[in-house]
Motif scaffolding. Sequence first.
Motif, PDB file in Angstrom:
ATOM      1  N   PHE A 124       0.847  -1.185   0.000  1.00 34.97           N
ATOM      2  CA  PHE A 124       0.000   0.000   0.000  1.00 34.97           C
ATOM      3  C   PHE A 124       0.885   1.237   0.000  1.00 34.97           C
ATOM      4  CE2 PHE A 124       0.495   0.673   4.579  1.00 34.97           C
ATOM      5  CZ  PHE A 124       0.762  -0.602   5.038  1.00 34.97           C
ATOM      6  N   ARG A 125       0.284   2.347  -0.392  1.00 39.20           N
ATOM      7  CA  ARG A 125       1.051   3.575  -0.529  1.00 39.20           C
ATOM      8  C   ARG A 125       0.263   4.764   0.002  1.00 39.20           C
ATOM      9  NH1 ARG A 125       2.440   4.170  -6.610  1.00 39.20           N
ATOM     10  NH2 ARG A 125       3.222   6.214  -5.982  1.00 39.20           N
ATOM     11  N   ASP A 126       1.022   5.797   0.316  1.00 39.22           N
ATOM     12  CA  ASP A 126       0.454   7.070   0.742  1.00 39.22           C
ATOM     13  C   ASP A 126       1.125   8.143  -0.092  1.00 39.22           C
ATOM     14  OD1 ASP A 126      -0.193   9.482   1.980  1.00 39.22           O
ATOM     15  OD2 ASP A 126      -0.235   8.590   3.971  1.00 39.22           O
ATOM     16  N   ASN A 127       0.420   8.630  -1.099  1.00 40.84           N
ATOM     17  CA  ASN A 127       1.040   9.604  -2.006  1.00 40.84           C
ATOM     18  C   ASN A 127       1.287  10.945  -1.326  1.00 40.84           C
ATOM     19  OD1 ASN A 127       1.234   7.791  -4.091  1.00 40.84           O
ATOM     20  ND2 ASN A 127      -0.541   8.548  -5.215  1.00 40.84           N
ATOM     21  N   ALA A 128       0.495  11.277  -0.362  1.00 39.44           N
ATOM     22  CA  ALA A 128       0.701  12.541   0.354  1.00 39.44           C
ATOM     23  C   ALA A 128       1.997  12.498   1.158  1.00 39.44           C
ATOM     24  CB  ALA A 128      -0.476  12.825   1.267  1.00 39.44           C
ATOM     25  N   ARG A 129       2.299  11.342   1.722  1.00 38.04           N
ATOM     26  CA  ARG A 129       3.517  11.203   2.521  1.00 38.04           C
ATOM     27  C   ARG A 129       4.683  10.632   1.728  1.00 38.04           C
ATOM     28  NH1 ARG A 129       1.135   9.035   8.355  1.00 38.04           N
ATOM     29  NH2 ARG A 129      -0.151  10.866   8.738  1.00 38.04           N
ATOM     30  N   LYS A 130       4.424  10.273   0.459  1.00 34.08           N
ATOM     31  CA  LYS A 130       5.471   9.728  -0.410  1.00 34.08           C
ATOM     32  C   LYS A 130       6.093   8.472   0.191  1.00 34.08           C
ATOM     33  CE  LYS A 130       6.600  14.224  -2.404  1.00 34.08           C
ATOM     34  NZ  LYS A 130       7.666  15.194  -2.762  1.00 34.08           N
ATOM     35  N   THR A 131       5.246   7.586   0.613  1.00 33.73           N
ATOM     36  CA  THR A 131       5.722   6.333   1.174  1.00 33.73           C
ATOM     37  C   THR A 131       4.987   5.150   0.553  1.00 33.73           C
ATOM     38  OG1 THR A 131       4.129   6.432   2.979  1.00 33.73           O
ATOM     39  CG2 THR A 131       6.306   7.374   3.402  1.00 33.73           C
ATOM     40  N   VAL A 132       5.669   4.035   0.533  1.00 36.89           N
ATOM     41  CA  VAL A 132       5.059   2.769   0.148  1.00 36.89           C
ATOM     42  C   VAL A 132       5.483   1.748   1.186  1.00 36.89           C
ATOM     43  CG1 VAL A 132       6.969   2.143  -1.384  1.00 36.89           C
ATOM     44  CG2 VAL A 132       4.709   1.112  -1.716  1.00 36.89           C
ATOM     45  N   ALA A 133       4.580   0.853   1.490  1.00 38.17           N
ATOM     46  CA  ALA A 133       4.851  -0.123   2.535  1.00 38.17           C
ATOM     47  C   ALA A 133       4.500  -1.529   2.063  1.00 38.17           C
ATOM     48  CB  ALA A 133       4.090   0.222   3.804  1.00 38.17           C
ATOM     49  N   LEU A 134       5.079  -2.488   2.730  1.00 39.88           N
ATOM     50  CA  LEU A 134       4.780  -3.892   2.462  1.00 39.88           C
ATOM     51  C   LEU A 134       4.510  -4.562   3.806  1.00 39.88           C
ATOM     52  CD1 LEU A 134       4.638  -6.046   0.175  1.00 39.88           C
ATOM     53  CD2 LEU A 134       6.966  -6.690   0.841  1.00 39.88           C
ATOM     54  N   GLN A 135       3.270  -4.921   4.026  1.00 38.54           N
ATOM     55  CA  GLN A 135       2.897  -5.653   5.225  1.00 38.54           C
ATOM     56  C   GLN A 135       3.065  -7.136   4.937  1.00 38.54           C
ATOM     57  OE1 GLN A 135       1.922  -4.575   8.339  1.00 38.54           O
ATOM     58  NE2 GLN A 135       2.002  -6.740   8.921  1.00 38.54           N
ATOM     59  N   MET A 136       3.874  -7.794   5.744  1.00 39.19           N
ATOM     60  CA  MET A 136       4.187  -9.204   5.524  1.00 39.19           C
ATOM     61  C   MET A 136       3.724 -10.009   6.720  1.00 39.19           C
ATOM     62  SD  MET A 136       7.993  -8.844   3.861  1.00 39.19           S
ATOM     63  CE  MET A 136       8.740  -8.328   5.402  1.00 39.19           C
TER      64      MET A 136
END
Length: 116
Positions: A71-83
């Motif tokens: 998932f990503r947050d374009n406002a915060r410029k982050t992408v994450a991977l929940q494993m």
Amino acid sequence: QVRLVESGGGLVQPGGSLRLSCAASGFTFSIYAMRWYRQAPGKERELVATITSAGDSTNYADSVKGRFTIFRDNARKTVALQMNSLKPEDTAVYYCNAQYSINNYWGQGTQVTVSS
């Protein structure tokens, strides 16, 4: 200056969970597709998960479907991977990747080790 900085890796027991994060800077994050790759020792780099620029579509390697979520947050410029439900075979260096047209950027990687 383009930067992708991964964090969140570490040692976890089988069946456990980790969340990787990637912080982006130096480019227009919201137009880039984002991907997580991984590379285990002695193996080729493998595409794990993809998310479109708007975050409206995702795709996963068969080996992680149902266990990993990107998932990503374009406002915060982050992408994450929940494993979740991690397995020893998930052990690898995980890399964040940004791609748009011919532009292709990589982070430095973060180590994930799944072991008891």
